[in-house]
Design a protein around this motif. Structure first.
Motif, short mmCIF file in Angstrom:
data_model
loop_
_atom_site.label_atom_id
_atom_site.label_comp_id
_atom_site.label_asym_id
_atom_site.label_seq_id
_atom_site.Cartn_x
_atom_site.Cartn_y
_atom_site.Cartn_z
N GLU A 73 0.84 -1.19 0.00
CA GLU A 73 0.00 0.00 0.00
C GLU A 73 0.88 1.24 0.00
O GLU A 73 1.87 1.32 0.74
CB GLU A 73 -0.92 0.02 1.22
N VAL A 74 0.52 2.23 -0.84
CA VAL A 74 1.24 3.49 -0.92
C VAL A 74 0.39 4.57 -0.30
O VAL A 74 -0.80 4.69 -0.62
CB VAL A 74 1.58 3.86 -2.37
N GLU A 75 0.99 5.37 0.61
CA GLU A 75 0.24 6.41 1.31
C GLU A 75 0.94 7.75 1.14
O GLU A 75 2.16 7.83 0.97
CB GLU A 75 0.14 6.08 2.80
N ASP A 76 0.11 8.80 1.18
CA ASP A 76 0.60 10.18 1.19
C ASP A 76 0.75 10.60 2.64
O ASP A 76 -0.25 10.71 3.37
CB ASP A 76 -0.36 11.10 0.45
N PHE A 77 1.99 10.82 3.08
CA PHE A 77 2.25 11.11 4.49
C PHE A 77 1.85 12.54 4.82
O PHE A 77 2.24 13.49 4.12
CB PHE A 77 3.74 10.89 4.78
N ASP A 78 1.09 12.70 5.90
CA ASP A 78 0.71 14.02 6.42
C ASP A 78 1.14 14.09 7.87
O ASP A 78 0.76 13.24 8.69
CB ASP A 78 -0.80 14.24 6.32
N LEU A 79 1.91 15.13 8.20
CA LEU A 79 2.46 15.24 9.54
C LEU A 79 1.40 15.53 10.58
O LEU A 79 1.41 14.98 11.68
CB LEU A 79 3.54 16.34 9.57
N GLY A 80 0.42 16.37 10.21
CA GLY A 80 -0.56 16.79 11.20
C GLY A 80 -1.82 15.95 11.23
O GLY A 80 -2.68 16.16 12.10
N SER A 81 -1.98 15.04 10.27
CA SER A 81 -3.21 14.22 10.23
C SER A 81 -2.85 12.83 9.72
O SER A 81 -1.69 12.53 9.43
CB SER A 81 -4.24 14.88 9.32
#
Length: 844
Positions: free
Chosen positions: A49-57
């Protein structure tokens, strides 16, 4: 990465890119141990699985894909791509692919991953950089006594000097203080300990740093004894080495018991040996002071020859010519090449040289490597001085026109002279005497070629290629006539015989110190005068042309341009970097190309020069037998009949007219098919570029982890503007190895008194490994390799690999002997048996 709902691995996130490449230190690799039965029982097996990393959420899922157990089982490390698909309840972005490599882990893979996990954020174990030894601080330098008068012994009353970096460990009392003459004598002795370094297998370079003279003082307090603490840095292909530091002297001598002797393993024949002298600075926050450098060209040195080479040191060889520039001291080295197969060396040049990089851990070491290879200039950085240097270099190539003009006039007027040695029989004494004759060979050849082409134009293609080879052979001949033996190159005939016979066709070189020194000086003076005259002639023509142009534009300006509008003054800011930096880059590319062409023409790259000359002669020979007039005539006939014939009406009726009358849908379909074909071609090109980028990024990351963060490129192709030529005091003598016993030879070939350090060449795809040189030179199943060095009567003196000719003679002699025994021996045996046993003889 998920297996049966359990996360088994997660990579690092890569910010701000839609085309991320995960490398070693971005957690691209992981080991996964699973029982085969659990693997095949799993329904989904592995899910990526590929995810878009978000620091705050929470991270956003971009898609996923599954890899089946069967695919994993048969996967052997090849690159495969998988399209991303949205998970249930997640947004479908409709794009994205992930490339993977999977294979069963080998023992080496498991060992590497375990070491990698243990060595994170620790000192690298694979560093190939030798540490500096020796040198003193300022206070120690001032307080240390380096010179005194001997009070007793054979040198009583003479000035003696403290031996640096230290005395001989085996003779401490007698080698702590020596006279200058004895230090010089000791420095020329054979080195005791060697450092074997590098990744190549074409041959070995034995290098000993003997000493330097006339170095500038780079330290303050010279009047109090604080002088240059010199060491020599050496870079060859994928490795770097350093000598010990010789403290507080401007004429250092490196002793045979110090770190001064190196064995470099060659990967390419055109690779240079880069040497540079530095003033050591023990302060970790300051740089070593660069003094000067030299590039040692190895391509024209011979096998089994000991060279004592002395070079002047300069800041760089990349830019301005050195005419009139004062050297920054000199360096003296001893060098020997051990090359086994000249044919293999020659054929290795059919592969384009790959880029070679050296990694180090600190910025300080990076500066040492960069200045050793390039010097104290950075032609990649924008600067008007760099642009001016490139322009001056391009202008200097225009001077070649006048030399070509002289050569053409000499060819045309039959002034040139070529040497030829012919046997002349002497009838009275029945002997043969060799006579040296000179005659205009090139003018004769040009005349014969010209009249042949005029009478038979079909020979023009063949002659064109033949002239290329002829030009290269002529430049080689001219270079061989130079009185300076250090400028002469290996000839076309040398390489031709090496290619045919597969071995060295000439013996070791022998060059005396100051050989032909008067002729060299006269030739240099004559050449400098020719260059000066040619430059003055070129400058005069340039001035005249500029004056003519000025007069022309003055007349044009006086006539006016017909524009009657008012001219407004414009205020502009000239952003020179934006406009001139691309110009600088293009000038650099053009100069590099011209340098390569120059090096091939003048045989600075003799292997490439021979390959091009030999290939040109082969093409000329093949094209000679092709009937070019017939081929051109029938080609034009076919073109005329096919294109201009009346049947073109049929082509118009059934094809071109349909294109004009096709509907919009048909036109869109046809253009769509063309776009699709172009897109597939573009996608293939992009895929190849992506794979190259992936390999480069992964290899870079591996090398940075194993050897250091700072990367310096080492030139394989010669791209220097100036050549470093040994001084006339240099010499060459045949190498005579010592005869050894079987045990001594076996120990030497196994690396006795040698410290082995691998280079930085990595091989392999997923987890590349170091290219390791065999621990012994002896071939498999043999005690030694160089059996010719064995003492007479030593065990194994006959052991060795026979040549093809020797092996054929041996096999033939065995067959002939067996035939002779069968033909004569069997009847004789039958006769004796019949004679001794008459009754049984009849049965036989």
């Amino acid at each position: 990465v998920w297996f049966n709902g359990v996360k088994i691995h997660q990579t690092d996130y890569i910010p701000n890119t839609e085309d991320p490449i995960w490398t070693l230190r971005r957690s691209s690799l992981f080991l996964w141990k699973v029982p085969a039965i659990d693997l095949f029982k799993s329904e989904d097996c592995l899910m990526f699985e590929v995810e878009d990393f978000d620091l705050g959420s929470s991270s956003t899922s971009l898609g996923a894909f599954n890899v089946s157990a069967k695919t994993l089982y048969h996967w052997n490390g090849e690159r495969r791509e998988f399209a991303l698909k949205s998970l249930l309840g997640e947004k479908d972005f409709g794009k994205g692919k992930v490339a993977l490599r999977v294979r069963r882990a080998t023992e080496d893979d498991i060992d590497f991953m375990e070491k990698y996990e243990r060595s994170k954020n620790k000192k690298r174990e694979g560093s190939t950089l030798l540490q500096l030894k020796g040198g003193k601080g300022t206070i120690a330098s001032v307080t240390t006594v380096y010179k005194k008068k001997a009070k007793e012994g054979p040198d009583q009353g003479k000035e003696i000097y403290l031996v640096r970096p230290g005395p001989d460990p085996k003779r401490k009392d007698s080698t702590t203080w020596l006279t200058k003459e004895k230090i010089e004598e000791e420095s020329m002795a054979e080195s005791r300990n060697w450092i074997d370094i590098g990744s190549g297998n074409l041959g070995k370079i034995f290098l000993e740093i003997i000493g330097c003279d006339g170095l500038p003082n780079m330290d303050t307090g010279g009047a109090f004894g604080n002088k240059t603490d010199a060491f020599v840095s050496i870079v060859h292909e994928d490795c770097m080495a350093r000598t010990d530091v010789i403290a507080d002297t401007l004429s250092p001598r490196f002793m045979p018991w110090s770190q001064r002797a190196f064995i470099f393993n060659m990967m390419r024949t055109s690779s240079q040996l880069f040497l540079a002298v530095f003033d050591s600075d023990s302060n970790p926050f300051s740089q070593h002071d660069f003094i000067g450098r030299v590039s040692v060209d190895l391509s024209n040195f011979r096998n089994n020859t000991v060279y004592i080479l002395i070079y002047n040191l300069y800041k760089t060889a990349k830019c301005e010519p050195r005419r009139g520039a004062a050297p920054l001291g000199s360096i003296k080295i001893r060098l020997r090449l051990e090359l086994e197969d000249e044919r293999t060396l020659l054929l290795s040049n059919f592969e384009l040289p790959a880029s070679v990089y050296v990694n180090v851990e600190s910025k300080k070491d990076f500066n040492v490597i960069h200045k050793t290879v390039v010097g104290n200039v950075d032609l990649k950085r924008y600067g008007l001085g760099n642009i001016n240097s490139y322009v001056n270099e391009l202008w200097s190539y225009l001077v070649v026109y006048y030399f070509l003009e002289d050569a053409f006039v000499s060819l045309l007027l039959w002034r040139g002279r070529s040497n030829l040695t012919l046997p002349v029989p002497l009838i009275p004494s029945f002997t043969v005497q060799w006579k040296h004759l000179t005659f205009p060979l090139h003018s004769i050849a040009a005349f014969l070629i010209a009249i042949s082409v005029v009478e038979n134009p079909d020979l023009l293609p063949s002659v064109s290629f033949g002239c290329i080879g002829w030009l290269l052979v002529a430049t080689s001949e001219k270079r061989s006539k130079n009185p300076n033996p250090w400028i002469r190159s290996k000839s076309f005939g040398y390489f031709l015989l090496s290619l045919i016979l597969g071995k060295h066709t000439t013996g070791p070189q022998s060059i005396e110190p100051n050989e032909n020194v008067d002729a060299i000086e006269a030739n240099s003076t004559s050449w400098m005068k020719r260059v000066k005259d040619a430059e003055e002639k070129a400058n005069q023509r340039a001035i005249e042309y500029a004056k003519e142009q000025e007069e022309y534009w003055s007349e044009i300006e006086s006539l006016g341009d017909g524009d009657i509008s008012t001219k407004a003054g414009l205020f502009t800011i000239d952003p020179t970097r934006v406009y001139l930096y691309p110009v600088q880059e293009w000038l650099g590319i053009i100069c590099d190309i011209l340098r390569v062409v120059r090096n091939v023409i003048v045989w600075e790259e003799p292997h490439y020069s021979f390959i091009i000359a030999f290939g040109s002669f082969i093409l000329a020979f093949v094209l000679y037998f092709l009937p070019w007039g017939y081929l051109i005539k029938w080609t034009l006939r076919v073109v005329a009949w096919v294109i201009f014939g009346p049947w073109m009406m049929l082509a118009d009726k059934f094809y071109f007219s349909k294109l004009e009358s096709e509907t919009d849908e048909q036109k869109m379909e046809r253009e769509g098919n063309l776009r699709l074909a172009r897109r597939k071609q573009l996608e293939n090109q992009l895929l190849e570029a992506q794979i190259r980028r992936e390999k480069a990024e992964k290899l870079k990351d591996f090398k940075q982890f194993m050897f250091g963060q700072f990367v310096s490129k080492v030139n394989i192709t010669k791209l220097d503007r100036s050549f470093d030529i040994p001084l006339p005091e240099s010499s060459a003598t045949p190498y005579t190895p010592k005869s050894l016993s079987l045990g001594e030879l076996a120990m030497e070939e196994a690396g006795y008194r040698r410290t082995r350090i691998n280079g930085q060449q990595l091989v392999g795809d997923m987890i590349p490994t170091l290219f390791e040189t065999p621990s012994t030179e002896a071939p498999l199943g043999k005690a030694t390799k160089k059996t010719a060095l064995l003492k007479g009567g030593s065990p194994g003196v006959q052991i060795g690999n026979d040549s093809y000719v020797a092996a054929a003679i041996k096999v033939g002699s065995i067959v002939l002997s067996a035939g002779a025994v069968t033909w004569f021996g069997i009847p004789l045996l039958v006769y004796f048996v019949g004679f001794l046993f008459p009754g049984n003889g009849q049965k036989l």
